[in-house]
Design a protein around this motif. Structure first.
Motif, PDB file in Angstrom:
ATOM      1  N   PHE A 137      83.150  -7.134  15.126  1.00 40.20           N
ATOM      2  CA  PHE A 137      82.595  -6.200  16.113  1.00 40.20           C
ATOM      3  C   PHE A 137      81.691  -6.935  17.101  1.00 40.20           C
ATOM      4  O   PHE A 137      80.796  -7.675  16.713  1.00 40.20           O
ATOM      5  N   ASN A 138      81.937  -6.689  18.387  1.00 37.63           N
ATOM      6  CA  ASN A 138      81.152  -7.348  19.422  1.00 37.63           C
ATOM      7  C   ASN A 138      81.076  -6.444  20.652  1.00 37.63           C
ATOM      8  O   ASN A 138      82.120  -6.130  21.234  1.00 37.63           O
ATOM      9  N   PRO A 139      79.884  -5.965  21.015  1.00 37.55           N
ATOM     10  CA  PRO A 139      78.600  -6.290  20.392  1.00 37.55           C
ATOM     11  C   PRO A 139      78.308  -5.402  19.187  1.00 37.55           C
ATOM     12  O   PRO A 139      78.977  -4.384  18.990  1.00 37.55           O
ATOM     13  N   LEU A 140      77.305  -5.797  18.426  1.00 39.97           N
ATOM     14  CA  LEU A 140      76.685  -4.901  17.453  1.00 39.97           C
ATOM     15  C   LEU A 140      75.521  -4.243  18.181  1.00 39.97           C
ATOM     16  O   LEU A 140      74.600  -4.924  18.622  1.00 39.97           O
ATOM     17  N   PHE A 141      75.588  -2.922  18.342  1.00 40.27           N
ATOM     18  CA  PHE A 141      74.585  -2.192  19.130  1.00 40.27           C
ATOM     19  C   PHE A 141      73.832  -1.250  18.199  1.00 40.27           C
ATOM     20  O   PHE A 141      74.410  -0.338  17.605  1.00 40.27           O
ATOM     21  N   MET A 142      72.520  -1.466  18.068  1.00 46.21           N
ATOM     22  CA  MET A 142      71.675  -0.618  17.232  1.00 46.21           C
ATOM     23  C   MET A 142      70.749   0.203  18.121  1.00 46.21           C
ATOM     24  O   MET A 142      70.199  -0.324  19.089  1.00 46.21           O
ATOM     25  N   TYR A 143      70.591   1.470  17.788  1.00 46.31           N
ATOM     26  CA  TYR A 143      69.690   2.301  18.588  1.00 46.31           C
ATOM     27  C   TYR A 143      68.893   3.235  17.683  1.00 46.31           C
ATOM     28  O   TYR A 143      69.296   3.555  16.562  1.00 46.31           O
ATOM     29  N   ASP A 202      75.774 -19.219  20.535  1.00 52.09           N
ATOM     30  CA  ASP A 202      76.596 -18.719  19.434  1.00 52.09           C
ATOM     31  C   ASP A 202      76.134 -17.333  18.997  1.00 52.09           C
ATOM     32  O   ASP A 202      76.941 -16.530  18.533  1.00 52.09           O
ATOM     33  N   LEU A 203      74.829 -17.070  19.134  1.00 54.23           N
ATOM     34  CA  LEU A 203      74.284 -15.746  18.832  1.00 54.23           C
ATOM     35  C   LEU A 203      73.284 -15.379  19.925  1.00 54.23           C
ATOM     36  O   LEU A 203      72.321 -16.105  20.163  1.00 54.23           O
ATOM     37  N   PHE A 204      73.528 -14.256  20.579  1.00 56.74           N
ATOM     38  CA  PHE A 204      72.651 -13.770  21.647  1.00 56.74           C
ATOM     39  C   PHE A 204      72.119 -12.407  21.224  1.00 56.74           C
ATOM     40  O   PHE A 204      72.877 -11.454  21.054  1.00 56.74           O
ATOM     41  N   VAL A 205      70.800 -12.313  21.032  1.00 57.94           N
ATOM     42  CA  VAL A 205      70.150 -11.100  20.543  1.00 57.94           C
ATOM     43  C   VAL A 205      69.259 -10.543  21.652  1.00 57.94           C
ATOM     44  O   VAL A 205      68.429 -11.266  22.202  1.00 57.94           O
ATOM     45  N   VAL A 206      69.431  -9.261  21.974  1.00 61.62           N
ATOM     46  CA  VAL A 206      68.676  -8.635  23.069  1.00 61.62           C
ATOM     47  C   VAL A 206      68.011  -7.358  22.563  1.00 61.62           C
ATOM     48  O   VAL A 206      68.691  -6.422  22.145  1.00 61.62           O
ATOM     49  N   ASP A 207      66.692  -7.316  22.618  1.00 59.50           N
ATOM     50  CA  ASP A 207      65.930  -6.129  22.234  1.00 59.50           C
ATOM     51  C   ASP A 207      65.540  -5.352  23.493  1.00 59.50           C
ATOM     52  O   ASP A 207      65.509  -5.906  24.594  1.00 59.50           O
ATOM     53  N   VAL A 236      77.072 -11.066  20.040  1.00 61.58           N
ATOM     54  CA  VAL A 236      76.007 -10.416  20.800  1.00 61.58           C
ATOM     55  C   VAL A 236      75.493  -9.230  19.992  1.00 61.58           C
ATOM     56  O   VAL A 236      76.283  -8.402  19.524  1.00 61.58           O
ATOM     57  N   VAL A 237      74.178  -9.165  19.814  1.00 62.99           N
ATOM     58  CA  VAL A 237      73.541  -8.067  19.078  1.00 62.99           C
ATOM     59  C   VAL A 237      72.477  -7.457  19.985  1.00 62.99           C
ATOM     60  O   VAL A 237      71.659  -8.171  20.563  1.00 62.99           O
ATOM     61  N   ILE A 238      72.503  -6.132  20.109  1.00 57.99           N
ATOM     62  CA  ILE A 238      71.651  -5.430  21.071  1.00 57.99           C
ATOM     63  C   ILE A 238      70.928  -4.291  20.370  1.00 57.99           C
ATOM     64  O   ILE A 238      71.475  -3.657  19.464  1.00 57.99           O
TER      65      ILE A 238
END
Length: 442
Positions: A137-143, A202-207, A236-238
């Motif tokens: 899964f790309n991106p992993l989106f958490m809310y 390789d891993l991009f994390v955005v808060d 990518v994880v958001i």
């Protein structure tokens, strides 16, 4: 008179104080290149590499800088910022810079996260991404609302990924930091350097992804970065306060990419989850707290994680200073100022509405009425935004609280206020002030 060595030593103290004040991540991104140019007539002049960085520092970090400088150089020292040609040249020659993955505090390590019914899906997704190369899964989106554990999971993931995969490149930034870095590199004509950095991760994390709302150029850049990372196998994880489908001010193409990944919700922890978190925190302390004290705190700290962790930290510190265990009645007395003010006010949604009415000088009847008076409309929009960002309510539930309005009307109000927030105008200041008054953070 101070020698060059004295100034260098004092500046080291300033840098250390700024790291403590703003955190390693923001310091490395914005303040690391700040340098003394001269110290004369009671004024310390600090150089920045360009006008954009100067204005950004001046608007966001000047108070922290002045405090740190006066502690190191003397209480009457004045601070002046200027663009330094030497720093500009050095900055142009430097390799790509971007915020690196933070070194998580004890509370934000992945192994310190307590999964419960409210966040188990997000926790499982994060651990699978970390350990299973087949995670597709790309991106992993958490809310979810503020205080539900999104930032803990993101920073915990970034730290664990760096530790387990030291040869891979990781970045963990906020939406504001990505946007600011993009604009700074654009102004410096260093956009190729910026892209080379972010598109090789390789891993991009955005808060706090919602802070990209209304920033079309930044969104376009993020979209191209996301596509480039996907094409080379990067993850990518958001995290955001709202479901990607409800984010106002986000372009359709980017929105489609976001909803095309794995979207998981984190909600406010229930009593059992809160008690598990408190037991976990208590076990880490020098003097553990009695079970009846933890149960009391779990029942009272229902608004957000900050109340929960703040309460247990406060009680643990008191027990350590006293050198003994504390009882339930003593805990109630110690935490009276934290909880009694909220007693009898109902749930968080009601508290938000009451505070908005008080600070915007409107009545609850006005807020739920069809009135289009400017003050009432402004108060209603701020209430909608804060309810969505902090109270973990659906659009329909928010509509009920503000006069029985339908979900599309609520969504429209959210778009309006988030566009205002992107411009950082009076609406943003009012919303931040009300949130701060309620202890909800920005």
């Amino acid at each position: 008179m101070q020698t060059a060595r004295d100034i260098a030593q004092a500046w080291d103290d300033v840098r250390a104080a700024l790291v403590r004040a703003v955190g390693t991540q923001r310091f490395q991104h914005w303040l690391d290149r700040l340098a003394p140019v001269r110290h004369e007539d009671g004024t310390l002049t600090l150089g920045t590499p360009n006008r954009f960085v100067l204005e950004w520092i001046e608007s966001r970090y000047l108070a922290e800088i002045v405090k740190a400088v006066r502690a190191a150089f003397g209480e009457r020292t004045e601070v002046k910022l200027m663009v330094s040609g030497a720093l500009f040249s050095r900055d142009r020659e430097a390799p790509p810079r971007a915020p690196d993955a933070p070194r998580p505090s004890r509370h934000r390590r992945l192994d310190a996260f307590v999964p419960g019914a409210n966040n188990r899906a997000a926790y499982r997704a994060v651990t699978q991404l970390l350990h299973d190369p087949r995670f597709a899964f790309n991106p992993l989106f958490m809310y979810g609302a503020s205080g539900t554990g999104k930032t803990h999971l993101l920073q915990g993931l970034a730290g664990a990924y760096r530790q387990e995969k030291p040869r891979q490149k990781t970045a963990c930034v906020t939406g504001d930091e990505f946007s600011g870095s993009f604009r700074a590199n654009l102004r410096q004509k260093q956009i190729k350097r910026f892209r080379a950095y972010y598109r090789s991760l390789d891993l991009f994390v955005v808060d706090d992804f919602q802070h990209l709302a209304g920033k079309q150029a930044t969104q376009q850049e993020f979209l191209h970065t996301f596509d480039a990372l996907c094409n080379r196998g990067g993850k990518v994880v958001i995290a955001s306060g709202s479901h990607p489908g409800d984010l106002a001010g986000i372009g359709d193409r980017l929105r489609q990419r976001l909803v095309g990944g794995l979207v998981v919700k984190l909600s406010t922890p229930d009593f059992r989850a809160r008690l598990a978190i408190l037991r976990n925190e208590s076990a880490r302390m020098r003097r553990q707290l009695p079970e009846d004290v933890l149960v009391y705190l779990a029942r009272r700290a229902t608004r957000n994680m900050r109340d929960l962790i703040g309460g247990v930290t406060r009680l643990g510190a008191y027990a350590s200073l006293e050198g003994r265990a504390i009882g339930l009645e003593e805990a109630r007395t110690l935490l009276a100022d934290q909880f009694d003010g909220a007693a009898g006010k109902g749930d968080l949604g009601a508290q938000i509405l009451a505070e908005v009415c008080r600070q915007c000088d409107v009545s609850a009847e006005d807020l739920g009425s069809p009135s289009r008076r400017r003050r009432v409309v402004l108060a209603r929009k701020i209430a909608v935004y804060l309810l969505r960002a902090h109270a973990d309510l659906s659009l329909r539930e928010i509509g009920v609280l503000v006069g029985g309005r339908k979900a599309p009307t609520v969504r429209s109000a959210l778009r309006d206020v988030e566009a205002e927030l992107a411009r950082e105008g009076p609406v943003a200041a009012a919303a931040a002030h009300i949130a701060g008054t309620l202890g909800l953070g920005a």
